[in-house]
Design a protein around this motif. Structure first.
Motif, PDB file in Angstrom:
ATOM      1  N   GLY A   1     -75.643  39.362  -5.925  1.00  0.00           N
ATOM      2  CA  GLY A   1     -74.652  40.133  -5.191  1.00  0.00           C
ATOM      3  C   GLY A   1     -73.949  39.324  -4.121  1.00  0.00           C
ATOM      4  N   PHE A   2     -72.636  39.440  -4.059  1.00  0.00           N
ATOM      5  CA  PHE A   2     -71.840  38.736  -3.055  1.00  0.00           C
ATOM      6  C   PHE A   2     -71.088  39.729  -2.187  1.00  0.00           C
ATOM      7  CE2 PHE A   2     -72.640  35.160  -5.751  1.00  0.00           C
ATOM      8  CZ  PHE A   2     -72.556  34.045  -4.923  1.00  0.00           C
ATOM      9  N   GLY A   3     -71.021  39.433  -0.899  1.00  0.00           N
ATOM     10  CA  GLY A   3     -70.183  40.169   0.036  1.00  0.00           C
ATOM     11  C   GLY A   3     -69.036  39.287   0.484  1.00  0.00           C
ATOM     12  N   GLN A   4     -68.316  39.721   1.496  1.00  0.00           N
ATOM     13  CA  GLN A   4     -67.130  38.972   1.916  1.00  0.00           C
ATOM     14  C   GLN A   4     -67.476  37.653   2.603  1.00  0.00           C
ATOM     15  OE1 GLN A   4     -64.827  40.698   5.194  1.00  0.00           O
ATOM     16  NE2 GLN A   4     -66.451  42.225   5.519  1.00  0.00           N
ATOM     17  N   PHE A   5     -68.730  37.464   3.009  1.00  0.00           N
ATOM     18  CA  PHE A   5     -69.107  36.237   3.693  1.00  0.00           C
ATOM     19  C   PHE A   5     -70.061  35.359   2.890  1.00  0.00           C
ATOM     20  CE2 PHE A   5     -68.209  39.310   7.149  1.00  0.00           C
ATOM     21  CZ  PHE A   5     -67.096  38.669   7.677  1.00  0.00           C
ATOM     22  N   GLY A   6     -70.359  35.740   1.645  1.00  0.00           N
ATOM     23  CA  GLY A   6     -71.241  34.918   0.841  1.00  0.00           C
ATOM     24  C   GLY A   6     -72.272  35.735   0.096  1.00  0.00           C
ATOM     25  N   PRO A   7     -73.319  35.066  -0.420  1.00  0.00           N
ATOM     26  CA  PRO A   7     -74.345  35.786  -1.179  1.00  0.00           C
ATOM     27  C   PRO A   7     -75.140  36.735  -0.295  1.00  0.00           C
ATOM     28  CG  PRO A   7     -75.002  33.501  -0.819  1.00  0.00           C
ATOM     29  CD  PRO A   7     -73.582  33.607  -0.354  1.00  0.00           C
ATOM     30  N   ILE A   8     -75.397  37.933  -0.806  1.00  0.00           N
ATOM     31  CA  ILE A   8     -76.160  38.929  -0.058  1.00  0.00           C
ATOM     32  C   ILE A   8     -77.660  38.735  -0.276  1.00  0.00           C
ATOM     33  CG2 ILE A   8     -76.562  41.422   0.201  1.00  0.00           C
ATOM     34  CD1 ILE A   8     -73.639  41.871  -0.477  1.00  0.00           C
ATOM     35  N   GLU A   9     -78.044  38.084  -1.363  1.00  0.00           N
ATOM     36  CA  GLU A   9     -79.439  37.717  -1.634  1.00  0.00           C
ATOM     37  C   GLU A   9     -80.361  38.926  -1.682  1.00  0.00           C
ATOM     38  OE1 GLU A   9     -78.984  33.405   0.648  1.00  0.00           O
ATOM     39  OE2 GLU A   9     -80.218  34.985   1.522  1.00  0.00           O
TER      40      GLU A   9
ATOM     41  N   PRO B   1     -65.233  34.080  -2.451  1.00  0.00           N
ATOM     42  CA  PRO B   1     -64.612  34.732  -3.607  1.00  0.00           C
ATOM     43  C   PRO B   1     -65.669  35.477  -4.415  1.00  0.00           C
ATOM     44  CG  PRO B   1     -63.894  32.457  -3.412  1.00  0.00           C
ATOM     45  CD  PRO B   1     -65.021  32.639  -2.448  1.00  0.00           C
ATOM     46  N   GLY B   2     -65.261  36.556  -5.025  1.00  0.00           N
ATOM     47  CA  GLY B   2     -66.173  37.301  -5.873  1.00  0.00           C
ATOM     48  C   GLY B   2     -66.395  38.700  -5.375  1.00  0.00           C
ATOM     49  N   ASP B   3     -66.950  39.491  -6.229  1.00  0.00           N
ATOM     50  CA  ASP B   3     -67.179  40.891  -5.925  1.00  0.00           C
ATOM     51  C   ASP B   3     -68.673  41.117  -5.829  1.00  0.00           C
ATOM     52  OD1 ASP B   3     -65.581  43.859  -7.257  1.00  0.00           O
ATOM     53  OD2 ASP B   3     -67.187  43.662  -5.811  1.00  0.00           O
ATOM     54  N   ILE B   4     -69.058  42.268  -5.273  1.00  0.00           N
ATOM     55  CA  ILE B   4     -70.478  42.597  -5.211  1.00  0.00           C
ATOM     56  C   ILE B   4     -71.048  42.795  -6.607  1.00  0.00           C
ATOM     57  CG2 ILE B   4     -70.162  45.098  -5.036  1.00  0.00           C
ATOM     58  CD1 ILE B   4     -72.412  45.065  -2.964  1.00  0.00           C
ATOM     59  N   GLU B   5     -70.209  43.267  -7.542  1.00  0.00           N
ATOM     60  CA  GLU B   5     -70.638  43.331  -8.928  1.00  0.00           C
ATOM     61  C   GLU B   5     -70.501  41.949  -9.547  1.00  0.00           C
ATOM     62  OE1 GLU B   5     -71.929  45.783 -10.492  1.00  0.00           O
ATOM     63  OE2 GLU B   5     -71.586  47.431  -9.089  1.00  0.00           O
ATOM     64  N   MET B   6     -71.442  41.572 -10.413  1.00  0.00           N
ATOM     65  CA  MET B   6     -71.402  40.244 -10.991  1.00  0.00           C
ATOM     66  C   MET B   6     -71.319  40.350 -12.494  1.00  0.00           C
ATOM     67  SD  MET B   6     -75.278  38.869 -10.942  1.00  0.00           S
ATOM     68  CE  MET B   6     -76.481  39.628 -12.020  1.00  0.00           C
ATOM     69  N   ASP B   7     -70.730  39.339 -13.099  1.00  0.00           N
ATOM     70  CA  ASP B   7     -70.724  39.198 -14.547  1.00  0.00           C
ATOM     71  C   ASP B   7     -71.786  38.186 -14.916  1.00  0.00           C
ATOM     72  OD1 ASP B   7     -68.598  40.946 -14.920  1.00  0.00           O
ATOM     73  OD2 ASP B   7     -67.151  39.363 -14.511  1.00  0.00           O
ATOM     74  N   VAL B   8     -72.636  38.551 -15.841  1.00  0.00           N
ATOM     75  CA  VAL B   8     -73.685  37.644 -16.276  1.00  0.00           C
ATOM     76  C   VAL B   8     -73.318  37.103 -17.639  1.00  0.00           C
ATOM     77  CG1 VAL B   8     -76.112  37.427 -16.891  1.00  0.00           C
ATOM     78  CG2 VAL B   8     -75.447  38.850 -14.972  1.00  0.00           C
ATOM     79  N   VAL B   9     -73.184  35.792 -17.738  1.00  0.00           N
ATOM     80  CA  VAL B   9     -72.893  35.126 -19.003  1.00  0.00           C
ATOM     81  C   VAL B   9     -74.201  34.592 -19.539  1.00  0.00           C
ATOM     82  CG1 VAL B   9     -71.611  33.302 -20.145  1.00  0.00           C
ATOM     83  CG2 VAL B   9     -70.584  34.525 -18.233  1.00  0.00           C
TER      84      VAL B   9
END
Length: 467
Positions: A386-394, A447-455
């Motif tokens: 998960g990512f927020g506006q300042f980086g990974p939320i972990e 960059p990025g959204d809280i939702e992630m795409d897993v490849v």
């Protein structure tokens, strides 16, 4: 989404005969009177189901879920639950093959009003028998749903009907009382909210509900290990994990209630940032307002329900989560050694010689897992994500965000995006005594959204999980 409400708009031709025990429904004439079963497959929060007749109340919203429609048949409010195998997306990149109700795990939230007479048809499409227990409700013994004790089991392919009057308002749930170890471990549960008959009693502007459940699903597999007692690797709210759990959105000034129940195998201290709140309700009933106690964390033991209220007067993005740190992780391996302080540079070179792409991790903690792109087995999730506006939320597991904003319309639950902090109100790097704190630049968004795409990695390839 597939929700049919056609048959919920008119009364059935069947009579409203009062029963003293959960009873099987059979025969063409009786079956013709069963209300159509609504179903849902989407894992996003559906709009609240506002009552069009009867007592007024502010409906609840179910995180990543929905409220079951009903029909009026004389003086009876009729619902139809279907127990069946379901496929539930836990978060983008992972699904689980579970059992649930009406297309989902958990099943739809049932909403009614204190004093209502409810008739609930239950159809069994599972491979084994089942029942439904109305946890916390005051019902006749024969409607309590304990297979073999208070009723015959509902065999596969059969439909039973439960009838009872709602004797109190509050926060309840439903789940099987037949082969419980398997059926609840497979996701069979749902929320049951009974609103007060007085529309003004303890009324709030926004009312959120979720159930807590836990699963042990090995990476690359789809079905939970139902015999597990303590060593779960996925801790969920409404069978979703962060970053797949809906945000709880409120307008500044709203009075908000958050209700939750625990059907895991351990307790969960639920903590919300930014506020203190009042514990307002349990599955035993309402806490008198004069006795409601202030908290920032409320523990919810196994089989309990809790609700708390607060006034959303502090705009921002506020974390809400279980305070057991392992419960905010996904697909967590519990046999991982602790390498903090270990210099693995030399051994890493040797391992890379035989395992190209090997990445040593854990020598400085686990935070790098929230930033790095790593290959993943099929059908699993990163432990920290998960990512927020300042980086990974972990985070993972039992974690979401309460988003309080000014100017939101009543009934608007759309994600408003990340909070725009007022100037000078974001923690910043200290660069010396000459720095003007008020003029410190905000951190650049990641960059990025809280939702992630897993490849998923293909066989023999170097595919990565894109956070």
């Amino acid at each position: 989404m597939t929700v049919s409400r056609r048959s919920f708009l008119s009364a059935s031709a069947a009579g409203a005969t009062s029963l003293v025990a959960a009873t099987a429904v059979s025969g063409r004439v009786q079956a013709a009177g069963i209300p159509e079963a609504a179903t849902m497959t989407e894992a996003t929060m559906q709009p609240p189901l506002v009552p069009s007749t009867g007592v007024d109340y502010n409906p609840v919203v179910t995180l990543n879920g929905w409220t079951a429609p009903w029909r009026m048949n004389g003086e009876w409010k009729e619902f139809h639950l279907v127990a069946e195998p379901v496929i539930r997306e836990l978060a983008p990149g992972m699904v689980a093959h579970l059992w649930g109700y009406n297309g989902q795990s958990p099943g739809p939230t049932i909403e009614a009003v204190e004093g209502d007479k409810v008739r609930i048809f239950v159809t069994n499409r599972l491979p084994e028998h089942t029942t439904v227990h109305w946890h916390g409700q005051l019902v006749p013994s024969g409607m309590d749903g304990v297979g073999g004790l208070t009723q015959p089991h509902i065999k596969p392919g059969k439909t039973f009907v439960y009838e009872f009057q709602l004797r109190k308002s509050g926060t309840f749930m439903y789940h099987p009382h037949a082969d419980e170890m398997v059926q609840m471990a497979m996701g069979m549960m749902g929320f049951f909210v009974v609103h007060p008959k007085d529309p003004a009693f303890r009324r709030v502007d926004r009312d959120f509900v979720f159930l807590m459940s836990a699963y042990d699903i090995d990476p690359g597999t789809y079905v939970p290990r139902v015999a597990e007692m303590t060593d779960f690797n996925l801790w969920t709210w409404n069978t979703r994990v962060f970053p797949g759990i809906d945000h709880l959105v409120a307008a500044k000034g709203d009075k908000v209630r958050i209700r939750f129940g625990n059907l895991t195998m351990t307790n969960h201290p639920i903590h919300m940032h930014g506020y203190d709140f009042k514990v307002s309700c349990t599955d035993g009933g309402w806490v008198p307002e004069a006795a409601a106690w202030p908290e920032v964390t409320v523990d919810c033991a196994v089989g309990q329900m809790r609700a708390f209220d607060f006034v959303a007067d502090a705009p921002g993005d506020w974390a809400i989560h279980c305070h057991k740190s392992h419960h905010t992780m996904n697909a967590m391996g519990h046999e991982v050694s602790n390498f903090i302080g270990v210099d693995k540079k030399d051994i890493a070179k040797k391992i890379k010689a035989v395992v190209p792409g090997y990445m040593p991790m854990g020598g400085a903690g686990m935070a790098d897992m929230g930033e790095m792109e790593m290959p993943l087995p099929d059908n699993t999730l990163p432990m920290m994500t998960g990512f927020g506006q300042f980086g990974p939320i972990e985070m993972g597991g039992m974690f979401s965000v309460v988003k309080v904003r000014e100017g939101l319309a009543s009934g608007d639950y759309k994600d408003p995006g990340w909070f725009k902090h007022p100037e000078g109100q974001v923690a910043f790097e200290w660069k010396g005594p000459d720095q003007d704190a008020a003029a410190a630049p905000p951190a650049k968004p990641k960059p990025g959204d809280i939702e992630m795409d897993v490849v998923k990695p293909k066989a023999g390839s170097g595919g990565h999980a894109n956070h």
